[in-house]
Motif scaffolding. Structure first.
Motif, short mmCIF file in Angstrom:
data_model
loop_
_atom_site.label_atom_id
_atom_site.label_comp_id
_atom_site.label_asym_id
_atom_site.label_seq_id
_atom_site.Cartn_x
_atom_site.Cartn_y
_atom_site.Cartn_z
N LYS A 1 15.37 4.71 5.89
CA LYS A 1 14.67 3.74 5.04
C LYS A 1 14.79 2.33 5.60
N SER A 2 13.74 1.55 5.38
CA SER A 2 13.70 0.17 5.85
C SER A 2 13.10 -0.73 4.78
N ASP A 3 13.62 -1.96 4.68
CA ASP A 3 13.08 -2.96 3.76
C ASP A 3 11.94 -3.72 4.42
N LEU A 4 10.82 -3.84 3.72
CA LEU A 4 9.68 -4.63 4.18
C LEU A 4 9.16 -5.50 3.05
N THR A 5 8.65 -6.68 3.37
CA THR A 5 7.98 -7.52 2.38
C THR A 5 6.67 -8.04 2.97
N PHE A 6 5.74 -8.34 2.11
CA PHE A 6 4.41 -8.81 2.50
C PHE A 6 4.20 -10.18 1.89
N THR A 7 3.84 -11.18 2.69
CA THR A 7 3.53 -12.50 2.19
C THR A 7 2.16 -12.93 2.68
N ALA A 8 1.51 -13.78 1.88
CA ALA A 8 0.20 -14.34 2.25
C ALA A 8 -0.12 -15.43 1.25
N ILE A 9 -1.10 -16.24 1.57
CA ILE A 9 -1.60 -17.25 0.64
C ILE A 9 -2.96 -16.78 0.16
N ASP A 10 -3.04 -16.50 -1.13
CA ASP A 10 -4.28 -15.96 -1.72
C ASP A 10 -4.25 -16.22 -3.21
N SER A 11 -5.10 -17.13 -3.69
CA SER A 11 -5.13 -17.47 -5.11
C SER A 11 -5.88 -16.45 -5.93
N THR A 12 -6.64 -15.54 -5.29
CA THR A 12 -7.44 -14.56 -6.05
C THR A 12 -6.63 -13.33 -6.42
N GLY A 13 -5.54 -13.10 -5.71
CA GLY A 13 -4.74 -11.91 -6.00
C GLY A 13 -5.36 -10.62 -5.52
N THR A 14 -6.32 -10.69 -4.60
CA THR A 14 -6.99 -9.49 -4.13
C THR A 14 -6.68 -9.14 -2.68
N ALA A 15 -5.89 -9.96 -1.99
CA ALA A 15 -5.51 -9.63 -0.61
C ALA A 15 -4.64 -8.38 -0.61
N ALA A 16 -4.68 -7.66 0.51
CA ALA A 16 -3.91 -6.42 0.60
C ALA A 16 -3.56 -6.15 2.05
N VAL A 17 -2.65 -5.23 2.24
CA VAL A 17 -2.29 -4.79 3.59
C VAL A 17 -2.06 -3.29 3.54
N ASP A 18 -2.51 -2.59 4.55
CA ASP A 18 -2.24 -1.16 4.70
C ASP A 18 -1.18 -0.98 5.77
N LEU A 19 -0.14 -0.23 5.45
CA LEU A 19 0.89 0.13 6.40
C LEU A 19 0.75 1.61 6.71
N SER A 20 0.76 1.97 7.97
CA SER A 20 0.66 3.39 8.32
C SER A 20 1.57 3.69 9.50
N TRP A 21 2.13 4.88 9.48
CA TRP A 21 3.01 5.35 10.53
C TRP A 21 3.08 6.87 10.48
N ARG A 22 3.60 7.45 11.52
CA ARG A 22 3.85 8.88 11.59
C ARG A 22 5.33 9.13 11.78
N ASN A 23 5.91 10.02 10.99
CA ASN A 23 7.30 10.36 11.20
C ASN A 23 7.48 10.81 12.64
N SER A 24 8.54 10.33 13.29
CA SER A 24 8.70 10.51 14.73
C SER A 24 9.98 11.27 15.04
N TYR A 25 9.90 12.14 16.06
CA TYR A 25 11.01 13.05 16.37
C TYR A 25 11.34 13.01 17.86
N SER A 26 12.56 13.41 18.18
CA SER A 26 13.00 13.42 19.57
C SER A 26 12.78 14.77 20.25
N SER A 27 12.35 15.79 19.50
CA SER A 27 12.11 17.09 20.09
C SER A 27 10.83 17.69 19.53
N ILE A 28 10.36 18.73 20.19
CA ILE A 28 9.07 19.33 19.87
C ILE A 28 8.99 19.91 18.47
#
Length: 286
Positions: free
Chosen positions: A259-286
């Motif tokens: 697990k990791s801590d992440l935060t998102f900041t931006a300047i947006d008075s409308t409250g409609t800004a967004a961010v998509d985070l995507s990743w794939r679980n990663s392994y050291s073997s097949i």
């Protein structure tokens, strides 16, 4: 084993392309060891994992030579696609299923042979040998984990937002921090897509790294930062690496195992800004 490349599936027991042999070589080791200047042996340096090669020996499973050539042709065409082989610094996924789970590796297709036109091919059994150069030593889930984060309007007293399901959250001095989780055993590069309207949007990790852009995104604009590919692309297709903040280092924008801590900041008075985070679980073997 079942595999898939650019929509062409091969392997299994009932398809028209059967894997008769699979040979995944180990990654090369690039070492900078040095001989001891006064004595036997060597001084150990850094060891880096290099390129590996996956070789598939395939057999067409058709009734005649026409069927064999057609089955092979689809894979050969995908394997030799000039949109891949003529582009530098681009890797593509090869997906595979082992033990009932789909995963992928990233690299480039290598050599591939056409089926031999002999008595076996006449019976629908043509032989193909295909190699794939694995350029990333890690293995990834084929399915991508994706989470959308929305912004808190300035009038609500803050611009730090929580992460949402499937991510857990907690309160900390009036600011909510979120936890993202990589279920693999090695770090996985993150892809971040900022959606406007927003000025200077940024993702920060408790580990110290950040991914951010300088400038303003309109309501219909977005920017995707792909840490694995090392690209920064606007939604109109423009490459804009110059928009990255000075503190952004894409090589560090990874989610370690756990697990990791992440935060998102931006300047947006409308409250409609967004961010998509995507990743794939990663392994050291097949």
């Amino acid at each position: 084993m079942l595999a898939r490349y650019k929509g062409v599936e091969f392997g299994g027991r009932r398809g028209n392309l059967i894997i008769s042999k699979f040979d995944p070589s180990a990654p090369e080791i690039r070492s900078n060891d040095h001989p001891k200047p006064f004595g036997d042996g060597a001084l150990a340096g850094r060891d880096y994992l290099g390129e590996a090669s996956w070789t598939f020996e395939l057999t067409t499973n058709e009734r005649d030579e026409v069927g064999a050539l057609a089955a092979a042709g689809a894979l050969v065409s995908a394997w030799r696609d000039p949109k891949v082989r003529l582009k530098p610094n681009v890797t593509v996924p090869l997906s595979y299923m082992v033990a009932g789970r789909w995963r992928r590796v990233y690299g480039r297709p290598g050599q591939i042979t056409d089926p031999v036109s002999d008595v076996h091919a006449n019976l629908g059994v043509g032989k193909i040998v295909a190699s794939f150069r694995v350029l990333d030593p890690n293995f990834y889930d084929d399915a991508e984990t994706k989470v959308r984060l929305t912004i808190v309007p300035e009038s609500s007293g803050g611009i730090i937002i929580p992460l949402v399901t499937p991510i857990s959250t907690r309160m900390n001095n009036g600011q909510r921090a979120g936890l993202v989780e990589n279920l693999g055993d090695v770090a996985s590069p993150l892809t971040v897509t900022f959606h406007g309207p927003a000025r200077n949007p940024k993702i920060k990790a408790a580990a110290g790294w950040e991914v951010g852009i300088t400038g303003t995104l309109a309501y219909d604009q977005s920017v995707t930062v792909d840490a694995r590919a090392g690209t920064v692309t606007r939604n109109d297709g423009a490459s804009i690496p110059g928009w990255l903040t000075r503190a952004t280092q894409l090589s560090k924008a990874v989610i370690p195992a756990g697990k990791s801590d992440l935060t998102f900041t931006a300047i947006d008075s409308t409250g409609t800004a967004a961010v998509d985070l995507s990743w794939r679980n990663s392994y050291s073997s097949i």
